[in-house]
Design a protein around this motif. Structure first.
Motif, short mmCIF file in Angstrom:
data_model
loop_
_atom_site.label_atom_id
_atom_site.label_comp_id
_atom_site.label_asym_id
_atom_site.label_seq_id
_atom_site.Cartn_x
_atom_site.Cartn_y
_atom_site.Cartn_z
N PHE A 1 0.87 -1.17 0.00
CA PHE A 1 0.00 0.00 0.00
C PHE A 1 0.91 1.22 0.00
N HIS A 2 0.83 2.01 -1.06
CA HIS A 2 1.74 3.15 -1.25
C HIS A 2 1.00 4.44 -0.93
N GLY B 1 2.79 -4.78 2.72
CA GLY B 1 3.65 -3.78 3.33
C GLY B 1 3.03 -2.40 3.20
N LEU B 2 3.47 -1.50 4.03
CA LEU B 2 3.01 -0.11 3.99
C LEU B 2 4.19 0.76 3.60
N ASP B 3 4.05 1.51 2.53
CA ASP B 3 5.09 2.43 2.13
C ASP B 3 4.60 3.85 2.43
N CYS B 4 5.11 4.38 3.53
CA CYS B 4 4.74 5.73 3.92
C CYS B 4 5.90 6.34 4.70
N SER B 5 5.78 7.61 5.00
CA SER B 5 6.80 8.28 5.79
C SER B 5 6.65 7.88 7.24
N TRP B 6 7.76 7.50 7.87
CA TRP B 6 7.73 7.16 9.30
C TRP B 6 7.31 8.36 10.13
N ASN B 7 7.54 9.55 9.61
CA ASN B 7 7.17 10.76 10.34
C ASN B 7 5.66 10.99 10.35
N LYS B 8 4.98 10.37 9.40
CA LYS B 8 3.54 10.62 9.27
C LYS B 8 2.68 9.43 9.71
N VAL B 9 3.28 8.28 9.90
CA VAL B 9 2.50 7.09 10.24
C VAL B 9 1.91 7.26 11.64
N SER B 10 0.66 6.84 11.77
CA SER B 10 0.03 6.91 13.10
C SER B 10 -0.82 5.69 13.32
N SER B 11 -0.99 5.33 14.57
CA SER B 11 -1.74 4.12 14.88
C SER B 11 -3.21 4.25 14.52
N VAL C 1 -1.16 -11.16 5.58
CA VAL C 1 -0.49 -10.62 6.76
C VAL C 1 -0.16 -9.16 6.45
N VAL C 2 -0.70 -8.26 7.26
CA VAL C 2 -0.49 -6.83 7.08
C VAL C 2 0.57 -6.37 8.07
N LEU C 3 1.66 -5.82 7.57
CA LEU C 3 2.73 -5.33 8.43
C LEU C 3 2.29 -4.01 9.05
N ASN C 4 2.28 -3.99 10.36
CA ASN C 4 1.75 -2.86 11.12
C ASN C 4 2.67 -2.62 12.32
N LYS D 1 20.27 1.97 11.87
CA LYS D 1 19.22 2.41 12.80
C LYS D 1 18.29 1.24 13.11
N PRO D 2 17.98 1.04 14.37
CA PRO D 2 17.07 -0.05 14.72
C PRO D 2 15.63 0.28 14.35
N CYS D 3 14.97 -0.72 13.78
CA CYS D 3 13.52 -0.71 13.58
C CYS D 3 13.01 0.31 12.57
N ILE D 4 13.88 0.96 11.81
CA ILE D 4 13.40 1.90 10.77
C ILE D 4 13.76 1.28 9.42
N LEU D 5 12.98 0.27 9.07
CA LEU D 5 13.27 -0.50 7.86
C LEU D 5 12.60 0.11 6.64
N SER D 6 13.22 -0.07 5.50
CA SER D 6 12.57 0.28 4.24
C SER D 6 11.51 -0.78 3.95
N THR D 7 10.67 -0.49 2.99
CA THR D 7 9.59 -1.43 2.65
C THR D 7 10.14 -2.78 2.22
N ASN D 8 11.17 -2.79 1.38
CA ASN D 8 11.71 -4.07 0.94
C ASN D 8 12.33 -4.85 2.10
N GLU D 9 12.96 -4.15 3.04
CA GLU D 9 13.54 -4.83 4.21
C GLU D 9 12.43 -5.44 5.06
N ALA D 10 11.33 -4.72 5.26
CA ALA D 10 10.22 -5.23 6.07
C ALA D 10 9.59 -6.46 5.43
N VAL D 11 9.38 -6.39 4.12
CA VAL D 11 8.80 -7.54 3.41
C VAL D 11 9.76 -8.73 3.46
#
Length: 173
Positions: A6-7, A66-76, A41-44, A103-113
């Motif tokens: 989801f882009h 996967g979710l492709d968005c800005s980490w600065n804008k993502v919200s629960s 499976v939705v990565l959240n 950096k820990p836990c700030i993965l790109s979309t391909n890394e998360a998938v």
């Protein structure tokens, strides 16, 4: 392997790993929430349950989203996160992408998938996802012991235990 992303159109298109994966034929990008496959499976990052080998049948049958968005804008509260009952977070991993290397836990979309595929036992598919990136091999190398540990157990609770044991051991100063 079915990989959907989801882009959210919030990224630098030149650095976007999801767009590059799509060009390589490794994922399908969707821009509307209703296009996300049901039962996948939705990565959240806010999910209470970590991805684990328990999710292998879902990944095999319905795929990964996967979710492709800005980490600065993502919200629960994002509507993205109300889509499926199969939301999963990723355990502790370190980014290898050029933007967030180390950096820990700030993965790109391909890394998360790729991490999701690896943890659910689809290791060759995970490597295939990362093969299209000059730095791709680094992600699996950097996180090899953790990925092997996470993929060697059956449940989300066991994945979290491995993560917590690792953090306890490595956070001692």
């Amino acid at each position: 392997m079915k990989v959907t992303v989801f882009h959210a159109n919030e990224c630098d298109k030149k650095k976007c790993t999801a767009l590059k994966m799509e060009k390589q034929g490794k994922c399908r990008i969707v821009y509307k929430i209703h296009q996300i496959p049901r039962g996948a499976v939705v990565l959240n990052p806010f999910a209470e349950k970590a991805v684990s080998m328990e999710d292998r049948p879902l990944v095999e049958d319905k795929g990964v989203v996967g979710l492709d968005c800005s980490w600065n804008k993502v919200s629960s509260s994002s509507s993205f996160f109300s889509l499926s009952k199969y939301h999963r977070s990723l355990p502790f991993l370190v980014a290898a992408n050029p933007v967030n290397y180390g950096k820990p836990c700030i993965l790109s979309t391909n890394e998360a998938v790729a991490a999701t595929l690896y943890i659910t036992g689809f290791k060759d598919e995970a490597r295939y996802i990362m093969d299209g990136f000059k730095w791709g091999h680094s992600f699996i190398e950097l996180n090899f012991d953790l990925l092997e540990g996470y993929s060697s157990v059956d449940t989300s609770a066991e994945v979290v235990k491995i993560q917590n044991d690792y953090l306890d051991e490595h956070m001692k100063g």
